[in-house]
Write an enzyme that holds these catalytic residues in place. Structure first.
Site, PDB file in Angstrom:
ATOM      1  N   LYS A  52     -42.162  -6.914  10.048  1.00  0.00           N
ATOM      2  CA  LYS A  52     -41.479  -8.213  10.118  1.00  0.00           C
ATOM      3  C   LYS A  52     -40.502  -8.232  11.292  1.00  0.00           C
ATOM      4  O   LYS A  52     -40.420  -9.217  12.026  1.00  0.00           O
ATOM      5  CB  LYS A  52     -40.751  -8.497   8.791  1.00  0.00           C
ATOM      6  CG  LYS A  52     -41.740  -8.776   7.670  1.00  0.00           C
ATOM      7  CD  LYS A  52     -41.125  -8.887   6.285  1.00  0.00           C
ATOM      8  CE  LYS A  52     -42.260  -8.979   5.260  1.00  0.00           C
ATOM      9  NZ  LYS A  52     -41.826  -9.239   3.893  1.00  0.00           N
ATOM     10  N   GLN A  96     -36.665  -7.922   0.340  1.00  0.00           N
ATOM     11  CA  GLN A  96     -37.976  -7.311   0.125  1.00  0.00           C
ATOM     12  C   GLN A  96     -38.119  -6.838  -1.325  1.00  0.00           C
ATOM     13  O   GLN A  96     -37.235  -6.182  -1.867  1.00  0.00           O
ATOM     14  CB  GLN A  96     -38.153  -6.135   1.105  1.00  0.00           C
ATOM     15  CG  GLN A  96     -39.538  -5.528   1.138  1.00  0.00           C
ATOM     16  CD  GLN A  96     -40.594  -6.436   1.792  1.00  0.00           C
ATOM     17  OE1 GLN A  96     -40.275  -7.370   2.512  1.00  0.00           O
ATOM     18  NE2 GLN A  96     -41.849  -6.158   1.522  1.00  0.00           N
ATOM     19  N   ASP A 119     -39.285 -17.058   1.566  1.00  0.00           N
ATOM     20  CA  ASP A 119     -40.342 -16.537   0.698  1.00  0.00           C
ATOM     21  C   ASP A 119     -40.844 -17.610  -0.272  1.00  0.00           C
ATOM     22  O   ASP A 119     -41.913 -17.465  -0.863  1.00  0.00           O
ATOM     23  CB  ASP A 119     -39.782 -15.398  -0.179  1.00  0.00           C
ATOM     24  CG  ASP A 119     -39.968 -14.030   0.440  1.00  0.00           C
ATOM     25  OD1 ASP A 119     -40.986 -13.820   1.113  1.00  0.00           O
ATOM     26  OD2 ASP A 119     -39.097 -13.163   0.214  1.00  0.00           O
TER      27      ASP A 119
HETATM   28  N1  L34 Z   1     -39.629 -10.644  -0.655  1.00  0.00           N
HETATM   29  N2  L34 Z   1     -41.291  -9.072  -0.814  1.00  0.00           N
HETATM   30  C1  L34 Z   1     -40.862 -10.253  -0.342  1.00  0.00           C
HETATM   31  N3  L34 Z   1     -41.651 -11.057   0.423  1.00  0.00           N
HETATM   32  C2  L34 Z   1     -42.896 -10.679   0.743  1.00  0.00           C
HETATM   33  O1  L34 Z   1     -43.694 -11.502   1.446  1.00  0.00           O
HETATM   34  C3  L34 Z   1     -43.371  -9.440   0.310  1.00  0.00           C
HETATM   35  N4  L34 Z   1     -44.608  -8.932   0.660  1.00  0.00           N
HETATM   36  C4  L34 Z   1     -45.343  -8.163  -0.335  1.00  0.00           C
HETATM   37  C5  L34 Z   1     -44.408  -7.069  -0.856  1.00  0.00           C
HETATM   38  N5  L34 Z   1     -43.041  -7.513  -1.038  1.00  0.00           N
HETATM   39  C6  L34 Z   1     -42.540  -8.655  -0.504  1.00  0.00           C
HETATM   40  C7  L34 Z   1     -44.948  -8.515   1.892  1.00  0.00           C
HETATM   41  O2  L34 Z   1     -44.299  -8.775   2.901  1.00  0.00           O
HETATM   42  C8  L34 Z   1     -46.491  -7.618   0.483  1.00  0.00           C
HETATM   43  N6  L34 Z   1     -46.096  -7.810   1.876  1.00  0.00           N
HETATM   44  C9  L34 Z   1     -46.793  -7.297   2.981  1.00  0.00           C
HETATM   45  C10 L34 Z   1     -46.381  -7.510   4.288  1.00  0.00           C
HETATM   46  C11 L34 Z   1     -47.091  -6.969   5.354  1.00  0.00           C
HETATM   47  C12 L34 Z   1     -48.201  -6.216   5.154  1.00  0.00           C
HETATM   48  C13 L34 Z   1     -48.631  -6.007   3.853  1.00  0.00           C
HETATM   49  C14 L34 Z   1     -47.923  -6.550   2.791  1.00  0.00           C
HETATM   50  C15 L34 Z   1     -48.923  -5.613   6.308  1.00  0.00           C
HETATM   51  O3  L34 Z   1     -48.424  -5.583   7.412  1.00  0.00           O
HETATM   52  N7  L34 Z   1     -50.141  -5.076   6.062  1.00  0.00           N
HETATM   53  C16 L34 Z   1     -50.966  -4.433   7.050  1.00  0.00           C
HETATM   54  C17 L34 Z   1     -51.048  -2.938   6.815  1.00  0.00           C
HETATM   55  C18 L34 Z   1     -49.725  -2.256   6.822  1.00  0.00           C
HETATM   56  C19 L34 Z   1     -49.861  -0.763   6.538  1.00  0.00           C
HETATM   57  O4  L34 Z   1     -50.463  -0.070   7.379  1.00  0.00           O
HETATM   58  O5  L34 Z   1     -49.364  -0.315   5.498  1.00  0.00           O
HETATM   59  C20 L34 Z   1     -52.406  -4.972   6.898  1.00  0.00           C
HETATM   60  O6  L34 Z   1     -53.124  -4.965   7.883  1.00  0.00           O
HETATM   61  O7  L34 Z   1     -52.768  -5.343   5.769  1.00  0.00           O
END
Ligand code: L34
Length: 281
Positions: A52, A96, A119
Protein backbone atom coordinates in the site's frame (compact mmCIF):
# COMPACT_ATOMS: atom_id res chain seq x y z
CA UNK A 1 -9.90 -22.26 -23.70
CA UNK A 2 -9.85 -20.37 -20.44
CA UNK A 3 -8.44 -16.89 -20.13
CA UNK A 4 -6.48 -15.77 -17.13
CA UNK A 5 -7.63 -12.43 -15.74
CA UNK A 6 -4.44 -10.49 -15.11
CA UNK A 7 -4.99 -8.50 -11.90
CA UNK A 8 -1.55 -6.95 -12.09
CA UNK A 9 -2.19 -5.54 -15.54
CA UNK A 10 -5.71 -4.27 -14.76
CA UNK A 11 -4.58 -2.78 -11.43
CA UNK A 12 -1.70 -1.01 -13.20
CA UNK A 13 -4.20 0.59 -15.58
CA UNK A 14 -6.40 1.77 -12.68
CA UNK A 15 -3.36 3.12 -10.86
CA UNK A 16 -2.41 5.10 -13.99
CA UNK A 17 -5.90 6.62 -14.00
CA UNK A 18 -5.65 7.45 -10.30
CA UNK A 19 -2.17 8.94 -10.76
CA UNK A 20 -3.52 11.32 -13.42
CA UNK A 21 -6.31 12.38 -11.05
CA UNK A 22 -3.84 12.98 -8.23
CA UNK A 23 -1.76 15.18 -10.56
CA UNK A 24 -4.84 17.18 -11.57
CA UNK A 25 -5.78 17.72 -7.92
CA UNK A 26 -2.21 18.84 -7.19
CA UNK A 27 -2.49 21.49 -9.91
CA UNK A 28 -5.49 22.83 -8.04
CA UNK A 29 -3.48 22.88 -4.81
CA UNK A 30 -5.18 19.81 -3.34
CA UNK A 31 -2.96 17.14 -1.80
CA UNK A 32 -4.02 13.53 -1.24
CA UNK A 33 -2.92 11.58 1.85
CA UNK A 34 -3.49 8.08 3.25
CA UNK A 35 -2.71 6.91 6.79
CA UNK A 36 -2.17 3.18 7.23
CA UNK A 37 -2.02 1.72 10.74
CA UNK A 38 -0.61 -1.72 11.45
CA UNK A 39 -0.57 -3.15 14.96
CA UNK A 40 1.74 -6.12 15.57
CA UNK A 41 4.03 -8.25 13.49
CA UNK A 42 1.80 -10.39 11.27
CA UNK A 43 4.07 -11.14 8.29
CA UNK A 44 1.26 -11.19 5.68
CA UNK A 45 -0.14 -7.87 6.96
CA UNK A 46 3.34 -6.36 6.74
CA UNK A 47 3.55 -7.36 3.06
CA UNK A 48 0.10 -5.87 2.30
CA UNK A 49 0.81 -2.64 4.17
CA UNK A 50 4.17 -2.38 2.42
CA UNK A 51 2.43 -2.78 -0.95
CA UNK A 52 0.00 0.00 0.00
CA UNK A 53 2.85 2.35 0.87
CA UNK A 54 4.61 1.60 -2.43
CA UNK A 55 1.41 2.27 -4.37
CA UNK A 56 0.93 5.64 -2.62
CA UNK A 57 4.49 6.66 -3.44
CA UNK A 58 4.15 5.65 -7.10
CA UNK A 59 0.92 7.66 -7.48
CA UNK A 60 1.95 10.85 -5.69
CA UNK A 61 -0.26 10.17 -2.67
CA UNK A 62 1.29 11.12 0.69
CA UNK A 63 1.61 8.01 2.83
CA UNK A 64 1.57 8.16 6.62
CA UNK A 65 2.54 4.80 8.02
CA UNK A 66 2.05 3.84 11.67
CA UNK A 67 3.70 0.55 12.63
CA UNK A 68 2.68 0.02 16.23
CA UNK A 69 3.89 -2.71 18.62
CA UNK A 70 1.71 -5.71 19.46
CA UNK A 71 1.47 -4.31 23.02
CA UNK A 72 -0.46 -1.20 21.86
CA UNK A 73 -3.51 -0.63 24.06
CA UNK A 74 -6.99 0.06 22.74
CA UNK A 75 -6.89 3.57 24.21
CA UNK A 76 -3.63 4.30 22.41
CA UNK A 77 -5.00 3.05 19.10
CA UNK A 78 -8.26 4.99 19.52
CA UNK A 79 -6.26 8.14 20.36
CA UNK A 80 -4.26 7.73 17.14
CA UNK A 81 -7.46 7.30 15.12
CA UNK A 82 -8.87 10.49 16.69
CA UNK A 83 -5.67 12.35 15.81
CA UNK A 84 -5.87 11.14 12.20
CA UNK A 85 -9.58 12.03 12.01
CA UNK A 86 -8.61 15.63 12.81
CA UNK A 87 -5.53 15.78 10.57
CA UNK A 88 -6.23 17.79 7.40
CA UNK A 89 -3.34 16.14 5.52
CA UNK A 90 -5.00 12.74 5.99
CA UNK A 91 -7.85 11.97 3.58
CA UNK A 92 -8.03 8.24 4.18
CA UNK A 93 -7.50 6.12 7.29
CA UNK A 94 -6.96 2.38 7.11
CA UNK A 95 -6.40 0.17 10.15
CA UNK A 96 -5.07 -3.11 8.81
CA UNK A 97 -7.05 -6.17 9.91
CA UNK A 98 -6.90 -8.54 11.66
CA UNK A 99 -5.98 -6.69 14.85
CA UNK A 100 -4.32 -8.53 17.76
CA UNK A 101 -7.00 -10.27 19.85
CA UNK A 102 -6.86 -7.80 22.79
CA UNK A 103 -8.12 -5.02 20.52
CA UNK A 104 -11.81 -4.70 19.64
CA UNK A 105 -12.02 -4.37 15.83
CA UNK A 106 -15.60 -3.08 15.90
CA UNK A 107 -14.74 -0.32 18.33
CA UNK A 108 -11.73 0.76 16.29
CA UNK A 109 -13.64 0.76 12.98
CA UNK A 110 -16.46 2.75 14.61
CA UNK A 111 -13.93 5.38 15.70
CA UNK A 112 -12.79 6.13 12.13
CA UNK A 113 -14.55 9.13 10.60
CA UNK A 114 -16.91 7.75 7.90
CA UNK A 115 -15.57 10.46 5.55
CA UNK A 116 -12.05 9.01 5.86
CA UNK A 117 -13.08 5.34 5.99
CA UNK A 118 -11.51 4.30 2.68
CA UNK A 119 -12.10 0.62 3.54
CA UNK A 120 -15.86 1.29 3.80
CA UNK A 121 -16.02 -0.82 6.96
CA UNK A 122 -17.75 1.80 9.17
CA UNK A 123 -21.45 1.00 9.76
CA UNK A 124 -22.46 4.29 8.08
CA UNK A 125 -20.63 3.29 4.90
CA UNK A 126 -21.88 -0.31 5.10
CA UNK A 127 -25.42 1.09 5.28
CA UNK A 128 -24.80 3.33 2.29
CA UNK A 129 -23.61 0.35 0.28
CA UNK A 130 -26.76 -1.53 1.18
CA UNK A 131 -28.86 1.36 -0.16
CA UNK A 132 -26.67 1.70 -3.26
CA UNK A 133 -25.67 5.33 -2.67
CA UNK A 134 -22.02 5.40 -1.62
CA UNK A 135 -18.67 7.15 -2.02
CA UNK A 136 -16.51 4.22 -0.93
CA UNK A 137 -16.97 0.62 -1.98
CA UNK A 138 -14.89 -1.87 0.02
CA UNK A 139 -11.61 -2.34 -1.83
CA UNK A 140 -11.60 -6.09 -2.47
CA UNK A 141 -15.20 -6.44 -3.74
CA UNK A 142 -14.87 -3.21 -5.76
CA UNK A 143 -11.67 -4.56 -7.29
CA UNK A 144 -13.46 -7.77 -8.25
CA UNK A 145 -16.21 -5.83 -10.06
CA UNK A 146 -13.47 -3.99 -12.01
CA UNK A 147 -11.72 -7.28 -12.85
CA UNK A 148 -14.92 -8.72 -14.24
CA UNK A 149 -16.12 -5.66 -16.16
CA UNK A 150 -12.72 -4.68 -17.57
CA UNK A 151 -12.41 -8.24 -18.90
CA UNK A 152 -15.52 -7.55 -20.97
CA UNK A 153 -17.77 -9.84 -18.92
CA UNK A 154 -21.29 -8.59 -18.28
CA UNK A 155 -22.75 -9.16 -14.80
CA UNK A 156 -26.37 -8.22 -15.45
CA UNK A 157 -28.77 -11.13 -15.14
CA UNK A 158 -26.01 -13.62 -14.35
CA UNK A 159 -26.21 -16.17 -11.61
CA UNK A 160 -23.44 -15.22 -9.17
CA UNK A 161 -22.46 -17.39 -6.22
CA UNK A 162 -20.34 -15.87 -3.47
CA UNK A 163 -18.72 -18.42 -1.17
CA UNK A 164 -18.09 -16.76 2.19
CA UNK A 165 -20.12 -14.24 4.21
CA UNK A 166 -17.50 -12.02 5.86
CA UNK A 167 -18.13 -8.33 6.41
CA UNK A 168 -14.97 -7.54 4.44
CA UNK A 169 -15.62 -9.61 1.31
CA UNK A 170 -18.65 -11.91 1.13
CA UNK A 171 -21.43 -9.59 2.25
CA UNK A 172 -20.34 -6.40 0.42
CA UNK A 173 -19.43 -8.47 -2.66
CA UNK A 174 -22.99 -9.75 -2.81
CA UNK A 175 -24.37 -6.21 -2.60
CA UNK A 176 -22.11 -4.87 -5.36
CA UNK A 177 -23.10 -7.77 -7.64
CA UNK A 178 -26.75 -7.14 -6.82
CA UNK A 179 -26.34 -3.45 -7.75
CA UNK A 180 -25.06 -4.73 -11.12
CA UNK A 181 -28.34 -6.64 -11.52
CA UNK A 182 -26.94 -10.11 -10.91
CA UNK A 183 -28.92 -12.87 -9.23
CA UNK A 184 -26.83 -13.46 -6.12
CA UNK A 185 -26.53 -16.45 -3.81
CA UNK A 186 -24.31 -16.46 -0.74
CA UNK A 187 -22.91 -19.81 0.41
CA UNK A 188 -21.20 -20.48 3.73
CA UNK A 189 -20.14 -23.24 6.09
CA UNK A 190 -23.75 -24.24 6.87
CA UNK A 191 -24.94 -24.29 3.26
CA UNK A 192 -26.55 -27.60 2.28
CA UNK A 193 -25.35 -29.10 -1.00
CA UNK A 194 -22.86 -26.29 -1.53
CA UNK A 195 -21.36 -28.01 -4.58
CA UNK A 196 -24.77 -28.09 -6.30
CA UNK A 197 -25.30 -24.39 -5.63
CA UNK A 198 -21.86 -23.43 -6.94
CA UNK A 199 -22.40 -25.62 -10.03
CA UNK A 200 -25.31 -23.38 -10.99
CA UNK A 201 -23.15 -20.25 -11.09
CA UNK A 202 -22.11 -18.25 -14.13
CA UNK A 203 -19.76 -16.30 -11.88
CA UNK A 204 -18.19 -17.78 -8.73
CA UNK A 205 -16.43 -15.63 -6.13
CA UNK A 206 -14.49 -17.79 -3.68
CA UNK A 207 -13.74 -16.07 -0.36
CA UNK A 208 -13.65 -18.96 2.08
CA UNK A 209 -10.10 -18.85 3.40
CA UNK A 210 -9.44 -22.54 2.73
CA UNK A 211 -6.80 -23.61 0.22
CA UNK A 212 -8.14 -25.36 -2.91
CA UNK A 213 -11.70 -25.45 -1.50
CA UNK A 214 -13.29 -25.05 -4.94
CA UNK A 215 -12.63 -28.12 -7.08
CA UNK A 216 -13.35 -28.87 -10.74
CA UNK A 217 -16.50 -30.92 -10.02
CA UNK A 218 -18.09 -27.85 -8.36
CA UNK A 219 -17.74 -25.57 -11.38
CA UNK A 220 -19.99 -25.37 -14.44
CA UNK A 221 -18.35 -25.44 -17.88
CA UNK A 222 -17.60 -21.90 -19.01
CA UNK A 223 -17.98 -20.29 -15.59
CA UNK A 224 -16.04 -17.19 -14.51
CA UNK A 225 -14.08 -17.96 -11.33
CA UNK A 226 -12.72 -15.24 -9.06
CA UNK A 227 -10.36 -16.41 -6.31
CA UNK A 228 -10.09 -14.13 -3.26
CA UNK A 229 -8.17 -16.61 -1.10
CA UNK A 230 -4.58 -16.06 -0.07
CA UNK A 231 -3.49 -19.14 1.83
CA UNK A 232 0.16 -19.62 2.71
CA UNK A 233 1.29 -23.20 2.18
CA UNK A 234 3.96 -25.03 4.20
CA UNK A 235 6.48 -24.44 1.40
CA UNK A 236 5.88 -20.67 1.66
CA UNK A 237 3.96 -20.49 -1.65
CA UNK A 238 0.61 -18.72 -1.91
CA UNK A 239 -2.45 -20.73 -2.80
CA UNK A 240 -5.98 -19.53 -3.51
CA UNK A 241 -9.33 -20.94 -2.40
CA UNK A 242 -9.63 -22.49 -5.86
CA UNK A 243 -7.80 -25.59 -7.06
CA UNK A 244 -6.46 -23.64 -10.04
CA UNK A 245 -4.90 -26.58 -11.93
CA UNK A 246 -8.08 -28.60 -12.14
CA UNK A 247 -10.63 -25.74 -12.27
CA UNK A 248 -8.96 -23.52 -14.91
CA UNK A 249 -9.60 -25.85 -17.90
CA UNK A 250 -13.37 -25.71 -17.21
CA UNK A 251 -13.58 -21.91 -16.95
CA UNK A 252 -14.07 -19.16 -19.47
CA UNK A 253 -12.12 -16.82 -17.19
CA UNK A 254 -10.22 -17.34 -13.94
CA UNK A 255 -8.07 -15.20 -11.65
CA UNK A 256 -4.66 -16.44 -10.45
CA UNK A 257 -3.24 -16.19 -6.90
CA UNK A 258 -1.07 -14.20 -6.56
CA UNK A 259 -1.58 -11.59 -9.26
CA UNK A 260 -5.38 -11.62 -9.32
CA UNK A 261 -7.57 -9.98 -6.71
CA UNK A 262 -4.75 -8.86 -4.33
CA UNK A 263 -3.28 -6.10 -6.52
CA UNK A 264 -6.82 -4.86 -7.28
CA UNK A 265 -7.52 -4.35 -3.56
CA UNK A 266 -4.62 -1.93 -3.45
CA UNK A 267 -5.59 -0.11 -6.66
CA UNK A 268 -9.12 0.43 -5.33
CA UNK A 269 -7.74 1.71 -2.03
CA UNK A 270 -5.86 4.36 -4.01
CA UNK A 271 -9.05 5.21 -5.90
CA UNK A 272 -11.03 5.54 -2.65
CA UNK A 273 -8.35 7.79 -1.16
CA UNK A 274 -8.65 10.17 -4.11
CA UNK A 275 -12.45 10.06 -3.76
CA UNK A 276 -12.04 11.06 -0.09
CA UNK A 277 -9.74 13.94 -1.06
CA UNK A 278 -12.23 15.18 -3.66
CA UNK A 279 -14.99 15.02 -1.08
CA UNK A 280 -13.27 17.57 1.14
CA UNK A 281 -13.34 20.21 -1.64
N1 L34 B 1 -8.36 -2.79 6.91
N2 L34 B 1 -7.51 -4.85 6.35
C1 L34 B 1 -8.05 -3.68 5.97
N3 L34 B 1 -8.30 -3.39 4.66
C2 L34 B 1 -8.00 -4.27 3.71
O1 L34 B 1 -8.30 -4.01 2.42
C3 L34 B 1 -7.40 -5.49 4.05
N4 L34 B 1 -6.98 -6.42 3.13
C4 L34 B 1 -7.14 -7.83 3.45
C5 L34 B 1 -6.49 -8.06 4.82
N5 L34 B 1 -6.73 -6.99 5.77
C6 L34 B 1 -7.19 -5.76 5.41
C7 L34 B 1 -5.94 -6.27 2.29
O2 L34 B 1 -5.40 -5.18 2.07
C8 L34 B 1 -6.38 -8.50 2.33
N6 L34 B 1 -5.59 -7.43 1.71
C9 L34 B 1 -4.61 -7.63 0.73
C10 L34 B 1 -3.88 -6.59 0.18
C11 L34 B 1 -2.91 -6.83 -0.79
C12 L34 B 1 -2.63 -8.09 -1.21
C13 L34 B 1 -3.36 -9.14 -0.67
C14 L34 B 1 -4.33 -8.90 0.29
C15 L34 B 1 -1.55 -8.33 -2.21
O3 L34 B 1 -0.76 -7.46 -2.49
N7 L34 B 1 -1.49 -9.57 -2.75
C16 L34 B 1 -0.50 -9.98 -3.72
C17 L34 B 1 0.48 -10.97 -3.11
C18 L34 B 1 1.20 -10.45 -1.92
C19 L34 B 1 2.14 -11.50 -1.33
O4 L34 B 1 3.11 -11.86 -2.03
O5 L34 B 1 1.90 -11.93 -0.20
C20 L34 B 1 -1.22 -10.73 -4.85
O6 L34 B 1 -0.71 -10.73 -5.96
O7 L34 B 1 -2.27 -11.34 -4.57
Amino acid sequence: MHQIIDGKKISAKIKEEVKAEVALLKEKGISVGLAVVLVGEDPASKVYVGNKKKACEALGIASFEYLLPESTSEDELLALVEKLNADKAVDGILVQLPLPSHLDEKKVINAISPDKDVDAFHPVNVGKIMIGNYTFAPCTPAGIIELIERSGISIEGKSCVVIGRSNIVGKPMSMLLLHKNATVTICHSRTKDLSDVVRGADIVVAAVGRAKFVTADMVKDGAVVIDVGINRMADGKLCGDVDFESVAPKCSYITPVPGGVGPMTIAMLMKNTVAAAKNKI
